[in-house]
Design a protein around this motif. Structure first.
Motif, PDB file in Angstrom:
ATOM      1  N   UNK A 208      24.492  -6.642  19.879  1.00  0.00           N
ATOM      2  CA  UNK A 208      25.266  -6.069  20.989  1.00  0.00           C
ATOM      3  C   UNK A 208      25.349  -4.554  20.853  1.00  0.00           C
ATOM      4  N   UNK A 209      25.550  -4.101  19.611  1.00  0.00           N
ATOM      5  CA  UNK A 209      25.638  -2.663  19.342  1.00  0.00           C
ATOM      6  C   UNK A 209      24.315  -1.965  19.690  1.00  0.00           C
ATOM      7  N   UNK A 210      23.202  -2.581  19.281  1.00  0.00           N
ATOM      8  CA  UNK A 210      21.902  -1.992  19.592  1.00  0.00           C
ATOM      9  C   UNK A 210      21.656  -1.946  21.092  1.00  0.00           C
ATOM     10  N   UNK A 211      22.028  -3.008  21.788  1.00  0.00           N
ATOM     11  CA  UNK A 211      21.854  -3.054  23.244  1.00  0.00           C
ATOM     12  C   UNK A 211      22.640  -1.918  23.899  1.00  0.00           C
ATOM     13  N   UNK A 212      23.837  -1.657  23.384  1.00  0.00           N
ATOM     14  CA  UNK A 212      24.657  -0.555  23.897  1.00  0.00           C
ATOM     15  C   UNK A 212      24.011   0.790  23.576  1.00  0.00           C
ATOM     16  N   UNK A 213      23.589   0.959  22.322  1.00  0.00           N
ATOM     17  CA  UNK A 213      23.008   2.243  21.895  1.00  0.00           C
ATOM     18  C   UNK A 213      21.680   2.533  22.593  1.00  0.00           C
TER      19      UNK A 213
ATOM     20  N   UNK B  51      29.498  -5.921  30.279  1.00  0.00           N
ATOM     21  CA  UNK B  51      30.230  -4.695  30.624  1.00  0.00           C
ATOM     22  C   UNK B  51      31.466  -4.541  29.745  1.00  0.00           C
ATOM     23  N   UNK B  52      32.136  -5.652  29.471  1.00  0.00           N
ATOM     24  CA  UNK B  52      33.340  -5.604  28.632  1.00  0.00           C
ATOM     25  C   UNK B  52      32.963  -5.324  27.177  1.00  0.00           C
ATOM     26  N   UNK B  53      31.880  -5.958  26.703  1.00  0.00           N
ATOM     27  CA  UNK B  53      31.382  -5.699  25.347  1.00  0.00           C
ATOM     28  C   UNK B  53      31.062  -4.218  25.185  1.00  0.00           C
ATOM     29  N   UNK B  54      30.370  -3.636  26.186  1.00  0.00           N
ATOM     30  CA  UNK B  54      29.998  -2.213  26.129  1.00  0.00           C
ATOM     31  C   UNK B  54      31.244  -1.326  26.067  1.00  0.00           C
ATOM     32  N   UNK B  55      32.280  -1.699  26.817  1.00  0.00           N
ATOM     33  CA  UNK B  55      33.528  -0.924  26.809  1.00  0.00           C
ATOM     34  C   UNK B  55      34.205  -0.997  25.441  1.00  0.00           C
ATOM     35  N   UNK B  56      34.205  -2.188  24.841  1.00  0.00           N
ATOM     36  CA  UNK B  56      34.783  -2.343  23.498  1.00  0.00           C
ATOM     37  C   UNK B  56      34.043  -1.463  22.494  1.00  0.00           C
TER      38      UNK B  56
ATOM     39  N   UNK C 201      16.397 -12.148  21.412  1.00  0.00           N
ATOM     40  CA  UNK C 201      15.030 -12.143  20.854  1.00  0.00           C
ATOM     41  C   UNK C 201      14.218 -10.911  21.229  1.00  0.00           C
ATOM     42  N   UNK C 202      14.454 -10.376  22.441  1.00  0.00           N
ATOM     43  CA  UNK C 202      13.718  -9.182  22.867  1.00  0.00           C
ATOM     44  C   UNK C 202      14.160  -7.953  22.083  1.00  0.00           C
ATOM     45  N   UNK C 203      15.449  -7.880  21.765  1.00  0.00           N
ATOM     46  CA  UNK C 203      15.955  -6.767  20.951  1.00  0.00           C
ATOM     47  C   UNK C 203      15.363  -6.843  19.549  1.00  0.00           C
ATOM     48  N   UNK C 204      15.304  -8.058  18.999  1.00  0.00           N
ATOM     49  CA  UNK C 204      14.733  -8.247  17.665  1.00  0.00           C
ATOM     50  C   UNK C 204      13.248  -7.932  17.655  1.00  0.00           C
TER      51      UNK C 204
ATOM     52  N   UNK D  57      20.885  -4.918  31.864  1.00  0.00           N
ATOM     53  CA  UNK D  57      19.506  -5.366  32.019  1.00  0.00           C
ATOM     54  C   UNK D  57      19.377  -6.762  31.410  1.00  0.00           C
ATOM     55  N   UNK D  58      18.472  -7.524  31.929  1.00  0.00           N
ATOM     56  CA  UNK D  58      18.310  -8.899  31.438  1.00  0.00           C
ATOM     57  C   UNK D  58      17.483  -8.901  30.152  1.00  0.00           C
TER      58      UNK D  58
END
Length: 203
Positions: A38-43, A128-133, A54-57, A49-50
């Motif tokens: 989640x952190x990487x997706x935010x950074x 969106x909530x995860x990103x805000x956290x 697995x795509x992040x990894x 985005x969909x």
């Protein structure tokens, strides 16, 4: 086990050698692994985005050796920060300990479940909530907190007086405000009910 998950497990063991990552404390590793992706997706600015885990990894798998060395050093720092947050944010309830509090906390979540099941865009709302956290410094239990915050808001009675087309938007706005405030609070936010045998030492 993915090599990133393995690396996180090693760093958590370094933070606390008593952790049984592959046994009774496996949940700690699972939550940390999800929080890190989640952190990487935010950074990486991939929120909304969909893009699945697995795509992040897969993106990590394409890193150069130099970048992997930097990732290893970064993970050491991140896992230490994350584990401090885990100890602050997660409280274990043993047996019937805190039964009244547990029931009180879970009633709004149960009440919101029928509404939650009908929402088609729940994953987008949760992201969106995860990103805000994360933006506000909360890196532990982000999926759990985001889902529960939104469910608790959806269970609020004031929403019944709002036109159906606006309910999700209003609930999301209020949840984002609460997420920002929660990230700056102190003390436990996640309560985990465990069996009394959790702390038993195997013979």
């Amino acid at each position: 086990m993915d090599f990133v998950e393995f690396m996180i497990g090693e760093k958590l063991r370094e933070a606390d050698p008593a952790l049984d990552i592959m046994g009774s404390d496996h949940t700690v590793l699972q939550v940390a692994f999800q929080d890190f992706t989640n952190y990487l997706k935010f950074r990486w600015d991939l929120v909304g985005q969909e893009v699945k885990q697995p795509e992040i990894l897969e993106r990590i798998n394409t890193l150069s050796q130099k970048d992997l060395d930097e990732l290893d050093a970064f993970l050491a720092v991140w896992c230490n920060m994350w584990f401090k947050k885990w100890k602050e944010r997660v409280k274990l309830l043993i047996g019937n300990q805190g039964a009244n509090k547990w029931n009180k906390m879970n009633k709004p979540l149960a009440d919101a479940e029928p509404i939650w099941r009908k929402i088609e865009c729940k994953q987008d709302l949760q992201e969106l909530i995860v990103a805000t956290l994360i933006k506000n410094g909360e890196i532990c239990g982000t999926d759990i907190l985001a889902e529960n915050l939104l469910k608790m808001e959806l269970s609020e009675k004031y929403l019944q007086s709002i036109p159906e087309t606006d309910r999700i938007f209003v609930a999301l706005n209020n949840t984002l405000r609460k997420a920002r405030a929660m990230a700056h609070s102190r003390g436990p936010l996640i309560f985990v009910k465990v069996d009394k045998g959790y702390y038993n030492t195997p013979e």
